[in-house]
Design a protein around this motif. Structure first.
Motif, PDB file in Angstrom:
ATOM      1  N   ALA A  83       0.879  -1.171   0.000  1.00  0.00           N
ATOM      2  CA  ALA A  83       0.000   0.000   0.000  1.00  0.00           C
ATOM      3  C   ALA A  83       0.902   1.201   0.000  1.00  0.00           C
ATOM      4  O   ALA A  83       1.985   1.155   0.581  1.00  0.00           O
ATOM      5  CB  ALA A  83      -0.846   0.005   1.262  1.00  0.00           C
ATOM      6  N   SER A  84       0.479   2.291  -0.630  1.00  0.00           N
ATOM      7  CA  SER A  84       1.403   3.417  -0.675  1.00  0.00           C
ATOM      8  C   SER A  84       0.720   4.741  -0.952  1.00  0.00           C
ATOM      9  O   SER A  84      -0.267   4.812  -1.678  1.00  0.00           O
ATOM     10  CB  SER A  84       2.461   3.167  -1.748  1.00  0.00           C
ATOM     11  OG  SER A  84       3.408   4.206  -1.741  1.00  0.00           O
ATOM     12  N   THR A  85       1.310   5.798  -0.380  1.00  0.00           N
ATOM     13  CA  THR A  85       0.951   7.155  -0.775  1.00  0.00           C
ATOM     14  C   THR A  85       1.825   7.594  -1.958  1.00  0.00           C
ATOM     15  O   THR A  85       1.793   8.743  -2.349  1.00  0.00           O
ATOM     16  CB  THR A  85       1.120   8.134   0.401  1.00  0.00           C
ATOM     17  OG1 THR A  85       2.474   8.033   0.895  1.00  0.00           O
ATOM     18  CG2 THR A  85       0.151   7.815   1.530  1.00  0.00           C
ATOM     19  N   GLY A  86       2.637   6.691  -2.493  1.00  0.00           N
ATOM     20  CA  GLY A  86       3.369   6.969  -3.733  1.00  0.00           C
ATOM     21  C   GLY A  86       4.829   6.580  -3.742  1.00  0.00           C
ATOM     22  O   GLY A  86       5.309   5.982  -4.707  1.00  0.00           O
ATOM     23  N   ASN A  87       5.552   6.908  -2.687  1.00  0.00           N
ATOM     24  CA  ASN A  87       6.989   6.638  -2.721  1.00  0.00           C
ATOM     25  C   ASN A  87       7.331   5.169  -2.520  1.00  0.00           C
ATOM     26  O   ASN A  87       8.222   4.632  -3.189  1.00  0.00           O
ATOM     27  CB  ASN A  87       7.714   7.482  -1.674  1.00  0.00           C
ATOM     28  CG  ASN A  87       7.893   8.910  -2.148  1.00  0.00           C
ATOM     29  OD1 ASN A  87       8.138   9.145  -3.333  1.00  0.00           O
ATOM     30  ND2 ASN A  87       7.764   9.854  -1.241  1.00  0.00           N
ATOM     31  N   THR A  88       6.634   4.515  -1.615  1.00  0.00           N
ATOM     32  CA  THR A  88       6.870   3.085  -1.420  1.00  0.00           C
ATOM     33  C   THR A  88       6.576   2.330  -2.710  1.00  0.00           C
ATOM     34  O   THR A  88       7.327   1.430  -3.107  1.00  0.00           O
ATOM     35  CB  THR A  88       5.996   2.543  -0.272  1.00  0.00           C
ATOM     36  OG1 THR A  88       6.367   3.224   0.933  1.00  0.00           O
ATOM     37  CG2 THR A  88       6.175   1.049  -0.081  1.00  0.00           C
ATOM     38  N   SER A  89       5.494   2.697  -3.378  1.00  0.00           N
ATOM     39  CA  SER A  89       5.136   1.995  -4.611  1.00  0.00           C
ATOM     40  C   SER A  89       6.166   2.237  -5.711  1.00  0.00           C
ATOM     41  O   SER A  89       6.513   1.310  -6.457  1.00  0.00           O
ATOM     42  CB  SER A  89       3.730   2.384  -5.072  1.00  0.00           C
ATOM     43  OG  SER A  89       3.570   3.777  -5.136  1.00  0.00           O
ATOM     44  N   VAL A 186       6.521  12.574   9.911  1.00  0.00           N
ATOM     45  CA  VAL A 186       5.972  11.283  10.343  1.00  0.00           C
ATOM     46  C   VAL A 186       4.626  11.021   9.663  1.00  0.00           C
ATOM     47  O   VAL A 186       3.722  11.857   9.710  1.00  0.00           O
ATOM     48  CB  VAL A 186       5.793  11.245  11.876  1.00  0.00           C
ATOM     49  CG1 VAL A 186       5.114   9.954  12.308  1.00  0.00           C
ATOM     50  CG2 VAL A 186       7.142  11.380  12.576  1.00  0.00           C
ATOM     51  N   GLY A 187       4.537   9.866   9.031  1.00  0.00           N
ATOM     52  CA  GLY A 187       3.289   9.440   8.406  1.00  0.00           C
ATOM     53  C   GLY A 187       2.851   8.107   8.980  1.00  0.00           C
ATOM     54  O   GLY A 187       2.133   8.038   9.981  1.00  0.00           O
ATOM     55  N   ASN A 188       3.346   7.029   8.375  1.00  0.00           N
ATOM     56  CA  ASN A 188       3.035   5.690   8.881  1.00  0.00           C
ATOM     57  C   ASN A 188       3.961   5.314  10.037  1.00  0.00           C
ATOM     58  O   ASN A 188       3.828   4.263  10.640  1.00  0.00           O
ATOM     59  CB  ASN A 188       3.149   4.676   7.735  1.00  0.00           C
ATOM     60  CG  ASN A 188       2.216   3.500   7.893  1.00  0.00           C
ATOM     61  OD1 ASN A 188       1.156   3.622   8.508  1.00  0.00           O
ATOM     62  ND2 ASN A 188       2.598   2.366   7.344  1.00  0.00           N
ATOM     63  N   ALA A 189       4.947   6.181  10.294  1.00  0.00           N
ATOM     64  CA  ALA A 189       5.835   6.118  11.461  1.00  0.00           C
ATOM     65  C   ALA A 189       6.926   5.046  11.384  1.00  0.00           C
ATOM     66  O   ALA A 189       7.582   4.751  12.384  1.00  0.00           O
ATOM     67  CB  ALA A 189       5.042   5.995  12.764  1.00  0.00           C
ATOM     68  N   GLY A 190       7.144   4.487  10.207  1.00  0.00           N
ATOM     69  CA  GLY A 190       8.230   3.525  10.049  1.00  0.00           C
ATOM     70  C   GLY A 190       9.601   4.186  10.142  1.00  0.00           C
ATOM     71  O   GLY A 190      10.534   3.630  10.739  1.00  0.00           O
ATOM     72  N   ASN A 191       9.729   5.371   9.566  1.00  0.00           N
ATOM     73  CA  ASN A 191      11.066   5.963   9.474  1.00  0.00           C
ATOM     74  C   ASN A 191      11.582   6.448  10.822  1.00  0.00           C
ATOM     75  O   ASN A 191      12.748   6.263  11.143  1.00  0.00           O
ATOM     76  CB  ASN A 191      11.060   7.104   8.451  1.00  0.00           C
ATOM     77  CG  ASN A 191      12.363   7.195   7.683  1.00  0.00           C
ATOM     78  OD1 ASN A 191      13.089   6.203   7.540  1.00  0.00           O
ATOM     79  ND2 ASN A 191      12.671   8.377   7.188  1.00  0.00           N
ATOM     80  N   ILE A 192      10.715   7.050  11.627  1.00  0.00           N
ATOM     81  CA  ILE A 192      11.173   7.504  12.953  1.00  0.00           C
ATOM     82  C   ILE A 192      11.558   6.283  13.798  1.00  0.00           C
ATOM     83  O   ILE A 192      12.538   6.310  14.554  1.00  0.00           O
ATOM     84  CB  ILE A 192      10.100   8.397  13.644  1.00  0.00           C
ATOM     85  CG1 ILE A 192      10.703   9.101  14.872  1.00  0.00           C
ATOM     86  CG2 ILE A 192       8.847   7.611  14.021  1.00  0.00           C
ATOM     87  CD1 ILE A 192       9.813  10.195  15.453  1.00  0.00           C
ATOM     88  N   VAL A 316      15.132  15.216   5.030  1.00  0.00           N
ATOM     89  CA  VAL A 316      14.174  15.591   3.987  1.00  0.00           C
ATOM     90  C   VAL A 316      14.035  14.357   3.096  1.00  0.00           C
ATOM     91  O   VAL A 316      14.973  13.912   2.462  1.00  0.00           O
ATOM     92  CB  VAL A 316      14.572  16.882   3.236  1.00  0.00           C
ATOM     93  CG1 VAL A 316      14.255  18.092   4.098  1.00  0.00           C
ATOM     94  CG2 VAL A 316      16.035  16.925   2.846  1.00  0.00           C
ATOM     95  N   THR A 317      12.822  13.782   3.132  1.00  0.00           N
ATOM     96  CA  THR A 317      12.605  12.391   2.770  1.00  0.00           C
ATOM     97  C   THR A 317      12.462  12.095   1.283  1.00  0.00           C
ATOM     98  O   THR A 317      12.737  10.972   0.853  1.00  0.00           O
ATOM     99  CB  THR A 317      11.329  11.910   3.484  1.00  0.00           C
ATOM    100  OG1 THR A 317      10.330  12.945   3.339  1.00  0.00           O
ATOM    101  CG2 THR A 317      11.565  11.667   4.956  1.00  0.00           C
ATOM    102  N   GLY A 318      12.005  13.095   0.491  1.00  0.00           N
ATOM    103  CA  GLY A 318      11.727  12.804  -0.920  1.00  0.00           C
ATOM    104  C   GLY A 318      12.053  13.973  -1.838  1.00  0.00           C
ATOM    105  O   GLY A 318      12.034  15.144  -1.429  1.00  0.00           O
TER     106      GLY A 318
HETATM  107  N1  F0G Z   1       8.111  11.588   3.642  1.00  0.00           N
HETATM  108  C1  F0G Z   1       7.823  10.998   2.479  1.00  0.00           C
HETATM  109  C2  F0G Z   1       8.274  11.668   1.229  1.00  0.00           C
HETATM  110  C3  F0G Z   1       7.096   9.787   2.453  1.00  0.00           C
HETATM  111  O1  F0G Z   1       6.815   9.225   1.288  1.00  0.00           O
HETATM  112  C4  F0G Z   1       6.670   9.216   3.669  1.00  0.00           C
HETATM  113  C5  F0G Z   1       5.895   7.974   3.687  1.00  0.00           C
HETATM  114  C6  F0G Z   1       7.022   9.871   4.855  1.00  0.00           C
HETATM  115  C7  F0G Z   1       7.735  11.041   4.810  1.00  0.00           C
HETATM  116  C8  F0G Z   1       6.647   9.342   6.192  1.00  0.00           C
HETATM  117  O2  F0G Z   1       7.413   8.251   6.539  1.00  0.00           O
HETATM  118  O3  F0G Z   1       5.573   6.639   6.845  1.00  0.00           O
HETATM  119  O4  F0G Z   1       7.861   6.133   7.656  1.00  0.00           O
HETATM  120  O5  F0G Z   1       6.479   7.866   8.782  1.00  0.00           O
HETATM  121  N2  F0G Z   1       5.437   7.430   2.647  1.00  0.00           N
HETATM  122  C9  F0G Z   1       4.769   6.117   2.598  1.00  0.00           C
HETATM  123  C10 F0G Z   1       4.557   5.691   1.174  1.00  0.00           C
HETATM  124  C11 F0G Z   1       3.566   6.035   3.447  1.00  0.00           C
HETATM  125  O6  F0G Z   1       3.627   4.934   0.885  1.00  0.00           O
HETATM  126  O7  F0G Z   1       5.350   6.062   0.304  1.00  0.00           O
HETATM  127  P1  F0G Z   1       6.798   7.150   7.524  1.00  0.00           P
END
Ligand code: F0G
Length: 351
Positions: A83-89, A186-192, A316-318
């Motif tokens: 499942a993804s908001t885009g980057n995981t996929s 923080v989104g799904n909280a895996g990265n923190i 900065v994640t993406g």
């Molecule tokens: N920043 C970006 C650019 C992300 O794509 C996500 C999560 C987060 C921060 C949050 O990280 O979920 O580990 O707390 N993206 C996921 C996805 C949900 O499906 O690509 P997280």
């Protein structure tokens, strides 16, 4: 021969791999740690940006995905799902290509950035747009992986966290110790969860003398960890973190509490302000969700929560190219000129 080898080869002794694990890699990791001049001036601190948009598919997800896909291949999986908001996929789709696997992705319909959709498509993933949000997509993906021959590569898969913890290793390797504060969206909280694990492991082995305080920021419309309850209908322009029921909820709270940190929220307006500051004043183009870390740091500084003189890392994640609509929106339209030096010089204010 001097190329960075990817996180599995660089940190093999700290990851759950063996000689028989087939390493599926795009040479992820080894990303820049960039001193942030303007943020340092504003906070009176030494601020660095861990620029995860420099990974092969443009986000930190590649660190987890090289592990998830390598382990899935080792276990004989022929198909993966997320499942993804885009980057995981986008990441799963690319690494599945490398592994010769089928990749299925479930995304919330209408709520993923165009660049990310394009990545999944061009890498040949099977995409289902779900009439629901990310949380619904994750429920569906879990159910499918429980009942069909397809491996789940979301961060509920613990090897994803193992891969992502290497970002903390890189920071300590670069700075010689952990920073005082580490700031993340923080989104799904895996990265923190993953960073905290990485910092703790290095401290336990004496490679770092300390662990940082972990500061996490959610978007105000999608801030279940701040509210202390699931958000049924999450909203934010930062679609990557539009998540109402984070899978790693308890781990995020543990990272916050064990590190002496906090998890707060930032508004979409604050996110966009930080997004523009990063691009226009630091030269670093990130996607909106990524700017939540910097928005949070600036908010904390305005609230007097940031003592000067500290060393701070913001992840900065993406990459900004993932979601260019926000770069174009609200920016002045480019001016059109004929092929004429005088006219061009005039429009540029040179003449
Ligand atoms: N920043 C970006 C650019 C992300 O794509 C996500 C999560 C987060 C921060 C949050 O990280 O979920 O580990 O707390 N993206 C996921 C996805 C949900 O499906 O690509 P997280």
């Amino acid at each position: 021969t001097h190329q960075w080898r990817g996180i599995i080869e660089e940190y093999r002794d700290r990851l759950p791999v063996s000689d028989s694990t087939p390493v599926v890699t795009l040479r992820e990791g080894g990303t820049p740690l960039v001193p942030a001049q303007v943020l340092s001036e504003r906070t009176g601190c030494e601020v660095h940006l861990k620029v995860e948009g420099a990974n092969p598919t443009g986000s930190f997800k590649d660190r987890g995905m090289t592990m998830a896909i390598s382990k899935a291949k080792e276990e004989g999986a022929q198909a993966v799902i997320c499942a993804s908001t885009g980057n995981t996929s986008a990441s799963a789709a690319a690494y599945a290509v490398r592994a010769g696997m089928v990749c299925a992705v479930l995304v919330p319909r209408g709520k993923i950035a165009l660049g990310k959709m394009g990545q999944a498509l061009v890498h040949g993933a099977k995409i289902l747009q779900v009439d629901g949000n990310f949380d619904d997509c994750l429920t569906l993906a879990r159910g499918l992986s429980d009942n069909y021959p397809v491996a789940l590569v979301n961060s509920v898969n613990p090897v994803r966290i193992e891969g992502q913890k290497t970002a903390a290793f890189e920071i300590v390797d670069m700075l010689g110790d952990a920073p005082d504060i580490h700031v993340l969206p923080v989104g799904n909280a895996g990265n923190i969860t993953a960073y905290w694990k990485g910092y703790q492991e290095y401290a336990a082995d004496g490679i770092a003398a300390r662990t940082p305080r972990m500061w996490g920021f959610q978007a105000s419309g999608s801030a279940p960890l701040v509210r202390g309850e699931v958000v049924k209908d999450p909203s934010t322009i930062a679609t990557a973190i539009r998540i109402g029921n984070p899978a790693s909820w308890d781990h995020a709270i543990a990272a916050r509490d064990e590190s002496g940190g906090f998890i707060d929220e930032v508004t979409d307006r604050e996110i966009l302000r930080a997004y523009r500051l990063l691009a226009a004043q630091e030269g670093v183009f990130v996607e909106p969700a990524s700017a939540a870390s910097v928005a949070g740091l600036l908010k904390a500084a305005e609230q007097g929560k940031v003592d000067p003189g500290q060393r701070i890392v913001c992840t900065v994640t993406g990459n900004g190219l993932k979601d260019p609509d926000w770069a174009v929106a609200g920016a002045p339209q480019p001016v059109t000129v004929p092929v004429d030096a005088v006219a061009a010089a005039e429009k540029l204010g040179l003449a």
